[in-house]
Write an enzyme that holds these catalytic residues in place. Structure first.
Site, PDB file in Angstrom:
ATOM      1  N   GLU A  79       0.813  -1.212   0.000  1.00 19.66           N
ATOM      2  CA  GLU A  79       0.000   0.000   0.000  1.00 19.66           C
ATOM      3  C   GLU A  79       0.853   1.272   0.000  1.00 19.66           C
ATOM      4  OE1 GLU A  79      -2.858   0.000  -0.699  1.00 19.66           O
ATOM      5  OE2 GLU A  79      -3.997   1.629   0.219  1.00 19.66           O
ATOM      6  N   ASP A  80       1.876   1.304   0.822  1.00 18.87           N
ATOM      7  CA  ASP A  80       2.606   2.564   1.017  1.00 18.87           C
ATOM      8  C   ASP A  80       3.889   2.675   0.204  1.00 18.87           C
ATOM      9  OD1 ASP A  80       0.650   3.198   2.768  1.00 18.87           O
ATOM     10  OD2 ASP A  80       1.793   2.670   4.569  1.00 18.87           O
TER      11      ASP A  80
END
Ligand code: MN
Length: 751
Positions: free
Chosen positions: A101-102
């Site tokens: 996600e990051d």
């Protein structure tokens, strides 16, 4: 929640580097984590270290709200997982949980580096992260929780997620204040109840307290102060009780571990709110927890307690005999202690204690701690035991967690539309159920389907988290075979509705067969054709029956609205008026063979008749069974076995609606029938029987089990699809040879 703060907006990741001090802090905390990994093998620890290095690299340059390097967060999450003694894969997933996600890491990259199981876990966590719960829809909380649990295909995903949420709550102080309420409410409504459901009571209490603290900071502070004060006042009392306990148990020669226990601030707050009490009125803030060696000692200990202090009536609860839903076991009693203060006591064994505090995580705690000592007795809870049983049987981790999930939510499956809308369907629902759940128009024109991008058969059962895409075609229409596998009432009734309109065409064909059969019995070889020669005959016949057309009359016969023999007799009379005589030879042959098993005029069934012919559910005929056909009112032909009691009663009442039917030499499909298999209640017996049936090429379309009773044996009732009686006999023989099977027989219809 992924509280990522880029150190500089738009800066490429990796620059600028955080201060050396901060980097040291992160490295130091990883060192602290490795200290806790002594329960893992050296190779496993090395794997975890690899995941750490990769995550560290990926998160480089990212900072937490606190200004610490971001990697401190995954390390803390992994540390919590290590406290639960989760396996290396789970710890790796914990370290990597924000990487997709990051950091723009892809799933395939994770598969390559760490293997598919770890990548699946990380992917599962990423998916959960994308679910945003809107706390305004309060009644949605329950289904949201369920979906979250069900989606996480693997319980380890939930555990890592709870560890993630716990760390985020512990550090919520650092987050912008305007986010506190939303995150706390979500924790309170979604994550704390999940922790509770899984029996992770320690985490449950902590999440509740942390949420309360950030939702109502003032209330929390005041209550904390009041409790601290009360604690000071009661210190003497608590010490006195503790001493008296130690003396009494030592006197009885019983070893015991005594721990003081304090209600959490949140539960005190809830009690005050719900019962409109002031703090002073909440009396049961203190309690004791006694950990004793055996189950018997719990009850003996209870006796000791009840001799020491007077029990409060109605406060004793035996949660050992009847465990709570999440596996919790203990004896609870409230006693009037010194100075008339009531004190709550909980008695449990060490095993029960681990389960009470850590629930589902106890599974790993035990495995890690003392594999040899983890016998059934020590594990204590039925729930945990059943989890372990399943694992013994299957050994395959994926299948094991599938079973666990079945335990959590036996009835529902949660799937996605291509637009990420969530749909809840009953377990066992298929692609066709899904299509009808979206819209009947979609269902009616379903031609193909993809699940998670792969083309699948329409009868495919849906699994949690599947992304289902239905492909429609204007020319596609519902198939009667769908009725054999759809699970939802909606799909079933929509398909039936469609077939009913379609049925007329088929019923006409059946009606023609039936009328021809009835005519042969009257000595007429062929149904008069619909031509000029017979036009008058047909017109007269239609006037008699009140039908508008020949095809409507035949349809009515096929649907059982009109009786073929009566129409045939009338037709014969009309032909006789014209001087046509029945064929004497045919007549005598028909009469001669009328009682033979195979009659010339019988309607032949090969299984392709679809909705105009149904096979009775009471006796479920299969090829080679002697059968009879009953022309129900408006429901077409229903086929019973000759021996079926239901059929025989009907024949008694309504004989003219019965027709000779026979099996075609080569039926085009298998037929469903019922079998009862009596088994000893051994581990994994259902799985074994199911495997046997599958090996014998009998498809199981339905299974029912008698409720769990204390008896030694259980009847498993299956509906299976077989080719014919010979095949059924072979299936039953195979079943009888299966270990733990006591008997196997075809279901006998009620007399
Ligand atoms: Mn996180």
């Amino acid at each position: 929640m992924s509280a990522v703060v880029k150190s500089q907006s738009g800066a490429p990741k990796g620059t600028p580097r955080p201060s050396p001090a901060a980097l040291n802090a992160a490295a130091a905390s990883f060192a602290a984590l490795t200290d806790r990994l002594d329960y893992l093998s050296a190779e496993d620890v090395e794997q975890v270290r690899r995941a750490y290095r990769f995550a560290d690299e990926a998160h480089l340059g990212q900072l937490r709200n606190s200004g610490e390097p971001y990697i401190t967060h995954p390390i803390a999450v992994a540390a919590q997982c290590a406290e639960w003694k989760l396996d290396a894969q789970a710890l790796m997933a914990a370290l990597l949980h924000d990487a997709i996600e990051d950091c723009g890491v892809t799933k395939s990259e994770l598969i390559e580096r760490f293997g598919a199981p770890v990548a699946e876990l990380v992917d599962g966590l990423t998916k959960l992260d994308k679910l945003r719960f809107n706390t305004r829809e309060e009644n949605q909380a329950e289904s949201f929780r369920k979906m979250l649990l069900a989606m996480a295909r693997d319980v380890r995903v939930i555990l890592v997620k709870l560890a993630d949420r716990t760390h985020n709550m512990r550090t919520l102080e650092d987050a912008p204040r305007e986010k506190w309420a939303r995150i706390s409410r979500e924790t309170l409504e979604i994550y704390a109840p999940i922790a509770h459901r899984l029996g992770l009571n320690q985490t449950y209490r902590e999440l509740q307290d942390l949420s309360f603290r950030h939702l109502r900071p003032w209330r929390y502070a005041i209550l904390a102060k009041a409790v601290a004060k009360a604690r000071g006042r009661r210190r003497d009392l608590i010490q006195k009780v503790q001493q008296e306990l130690e003396i009494a148990f030592a006197g009885a020669g019983m070893s015991v571990r005594i721990a003081g226990r304090e209600k959490t601030l949140y539960s005190i707050y809830r009690k005050m709110e719900e019962k409109h009490l002031s703090f002073a009125q909440v009396t049961d803030i203190y309690g004791f927890r006694l950990i004793v060696p055996t189950v018997i000692a719990c009850y003996t200990g209870l006796g000791i307690l009840h001799q020491m202090y007077k029990p409060l009536p109605g406060k004793f609860k035996d949660h050992i005999a009847i465990a709570k839903l999440n596996g919790y076991q203990s004896l609870h009693t409230t006693l009037v202690g010194p100075a008339g203060v009531s004190v709550e006591f909980q008695l449990r064994t060490e095993a029960m204690h681990v389960v009470a505090e850590s629930g589902v995580a106890a599974h790993w705690l035990y495995k890690a701690a003392e594999p040899s000592a983890a016998t059934g007795d020590r594990l204590g809870t039925k729930w945990l035991q059943s989890l372990l049983d399943i694992q013994d049987e299957t050994r395959d981790a994926a299948e094991f967690w599938d079973h666990v999930k079945v335990d959590l939510f036996p009835d529902a499956v949660y799937v996605f539309t291509p637009k990420s809308q969530i749909l809840a369907l009953p377990r066992g629902a298929t692609v066709v159920d899904f299509a009808y759940a979206i819209h009947s128009n979609i269902g009616d024109h379903t031609s193909a389907a993809r699940i998670n991008g792969d083309q699948v058969p329409l009868r495919t059962e849906l699994k949690n988290g599947d992304v289902v895409e239905v492909i429609t075609a204007p020319v596609s229409t519902p198939n009667p075979a769908w009725l054999g596998f759809v699970r939802t009432g909606r799909a079933r009734s929509k398909i039936r509705h469609y077939l009913k309109t379609l049925a007329h065409a088929e019923s006409e064909g059946l009606g023609e067969k039936l009328l021809a059969q009835a005519l042969r019995a009257e000595g007429l070889g062929n149904l008069p054709e619909d031509n000029e020669e017979h036009q008058q005959i047909w017109e007269k016949l239609l006037r008699f029956t009140g039908n508008r057309s020949r095809s409507e009359l035949l349809t009515d016969i096929g649907l059982g609205k009109r009786i073929a023999t009566i129409v045939a007799k009338r037709l014969m009379a009309l032909l006789a008026e014209r001087g046509e005589k029945p064929d004497a030879l045919m007549l005598s042959r028909e009469r001669f063979t009328a009682h033979e098993a195979v009659s010339q005029g019988a309607v032949t069934l090969d299984g392709s008749e679809n909705s105009s012919v149904r096979f009775a559910l009471c006796c479920r005929p299969i090829p080679d069974d002697p059968i009879v056909g009953y022309l129900g009112h408006g429901e077409g032909l229903v086929v019973h076995t000759d021996a079926c009691g239901v059929g025989q009663r009907l024949r008694h009442k309504d004989s003219e609606r019965f027709f000779a039917v026979e099996w075609a030499d080569e039926p085009v499909r298998p037929f469903e029938t019922g079998v009862v298999i009596t088994v000893r209640n051994d581990k994994g017996v259902l799985a074994r029987v199911a495997a046997t049936l599958a090996d014998a090429e009998a498809d199981i379309t339905h299974v029912e089990m008698a409720d769990e009773t204390p008896q030694d044996s259980t009847d498993l009732r299956f509906v299976i699809a077989v080719r014919d009686r010979t095949h059924l006999e072979a299936v039953l023989r195979a079943a009888r040879r299966t270990p733990s099977v006591l008997a196997a027989a075809r279901t006998v219809p009620a007399p």
